[in-house]
Motif scaffolding. Sequence first.
Motif, mmCIF file in Angstrom:
data_model
loop_
_atom_site.group_PDB
_atom_site.id
_atom_site.type_symbol
_atom_site.label_atom_id
_atom_site.label_comp_id
_atom_site.label_asym_id
_atom_site.label_seq_id
_atom_site.Cartn_x
_atom_site.Cartn_y
_atom_site.Cartn_z
ATOM 1 N N PRO A 183 0.831 -1.221 0.000
ATOM 2 C CA PRO A 183 0.000 0.000 0.000
ATOM 3 C C PRO A 183 0.854 1.256 0.000
ATOM 4 O O PRO A 183 1.927 1.302 0.597
ATOM 5 C CB PRO A 183 -0.799 -0.123 1.308
ATOM 6 C CG PRO A 183 -0.792 -1.579 1.637
ATOM 7 C CD PRO A 183 0.522 -2.115 1.114
ATOM 8 N N ALA A 184 0.366 2.277 -0.665
ATOM 9 C CA ALA A 184 1.116 3.525 -0.774
ATOM 10 C C ALA A 184 1.402 4.136 0.589
ATOM 11 O O ALA A 184 2.452 4.752 0.798
ATOM 12 C CB ALA A 184 0.342 4.514 -1.641
ATOM 13 N N ALA A 185 0.482 3.960 1.529
ATOM 14 C CA ALA A 185 0.673 4.524 2.860
ATOM 15 C C ALA A 185 1.895 3.929 3.552
ATOM 16 O O ALA A 185 2.494 4.569 4.424
ATOM 17 C CB ALA A 185 -0.575 4.292 3.714
ATOM 18 N N VAL A 186 2.266 2.714 3.174
ATOM 19 C CA VAL A 186 3.446 2.059 3.734
ATOM 20 C C VAL A 186 4.662 2.296 2.847
ATOM 21 O O VAL A 186 5.760 2.589 3.327
ATOM 22 C CB VAL A 186 3.200 0.545 3.906
ATOM 23 C CG1 VAL A 186 4.464 -0.163 4.388
ATOM 24 C CG2 VAL A 186 2.049 0.298 4.873
ATOM 25 N N ASN A 187 4.455 2.167 1.542
ATOM 26 C CA ASN A 187 5.570 2.207 0.600
ATOM 27 C C ASN A 187 6.173 3.603 0.447
ATOM 28 O O ASN A 187 7.401 3.738 0.317
ATOM 29 C CB ASN A 187 5.099 1.700 -0.765
ATOM 30 C CG ASN A 187 6.238 1.172 -1.609
ATOM 31 O OD1 ASN A 187 7.141 0.514 -1.104
ATOM 32 N ND2 ASN A 187 6.199 1.455 -2.899
ATOM 33 N N ASP A 188 5.357 4.624 0.469
ATOM 34 C CA ASP A 188 5.866 5.981 0.240
ATOM 35 C C ASP A 188 6.839 6.437 1.325
ATOM 36 O O ASP A 188 7.918 6.974 1.008
ATOM 37 C CB ASP A 188 4.701 6.969 0.112
ATOM 38 C CG ASP A 188 3.921 6.771 -1.185
ATOM 39 O OD1 ASP A 188 4.403 6.006 -2.046
ATOM 40 O OD2 ASP A 188 2.833 7.372 -1.324
ATOM 41 N N PRO A 189 6.522 6.259 2.612
ATOM 42 C CA PRO A 189 7.510 6.644 3.637
ATOM 43 C C PRO A 189 8.803 5.827 3.546
ATOM 44 O O PRO A 189 9.896 6.367 3.768
ATOM 45 C CB PRO A 189 6.779 6.356 4.958
ATOM 46 C CG PRO A 189 5.336 6.364 4.617
ATOM 47 C CD PRO A 189 5.256 5.833 3.219
#
Length: 305
Positions: A183-189
């Motif tokens: 998920p982007a919420a995990v991958n982006d950071p």
Amino acid sequence: MSGVFAGFATITVIIAFGVLLGHLRVVDERGHRTLSTVAFFLASPALLFSVLQDSDLSRVFSGNLVAISAAVAATALVTLAAARWRRDDVGRTVIAMMCSSYCNAGNLGLPIAAYVLGDTALIAPVLLLQLLVLQPLALTALDVAAAPGAVSLSQGLTRPLRNPITVASMAGIAVAVAGVEVPAAVNDPIALLGGMAVPAMLLAYGVSLRLGPLPGRGVAPGELGLSVGLKLLAQPTVAYLVGLMLGLDQDALLAVTVISALPTAQNVFVIASRYGRAELLARDAIFVSTLGCVPVVVAIVALVA
């Protein structure tokens, strides 16, 4: 060939900023340790997870991997023999072996694969070999050597699972094998933290150049010459010869030879700093092999291509 020079130029500029920070005492010895520690425990694991989760494993297991692995094994064994003759301790021996066989597959390997070899996927075999085999073995040996007391078999076997770099690499491979999308919420950071890894490593390296002895003055010339000679000359020669025996075509031969001639990776210095083992050897091997890599790669392309 412009990609080769562009990659080296980028690295040089960032290292120069590290030298400036050390010269102005904006970053002192304590700050240098902090920078290296953050790169080791946080930024590098994040970067490796980001890179490996998108890797194409189907292109890894090939004749290219065999040739590169044989070259790595040959240089590592020669270094091990020399270290035993010098009666070096385990920590120094491990770092010396990494200096002579662990190549800069990331911030130099990728642009060289793209602009010289024409395919970034060609760097995948050496990248995964280093991240999944060489680095975990080296870190486990360093952890065991740094342990205050005797280490049991179970402790030795589970130490890689307590190292953030190894854990992040395994997690990235697991995601790639499973084919799941993070998920982007995990991958982006994670990707944002990973973007700090290479600059932090290069800045820490530049600071060490300014605060420590000048390159070539803190390490025995014979030891440094052996590490750099094995990395830039012996390793690509073995890779080429093994590739010939395997019947690799000309493009594959060029790829394994150029990749094997990449200089010692900057994260070898980060690992050496983390464990306090052979830091000057790692620093000087990176410096000299990076300078020498340019004419070596140009010569390989001219002769093999």
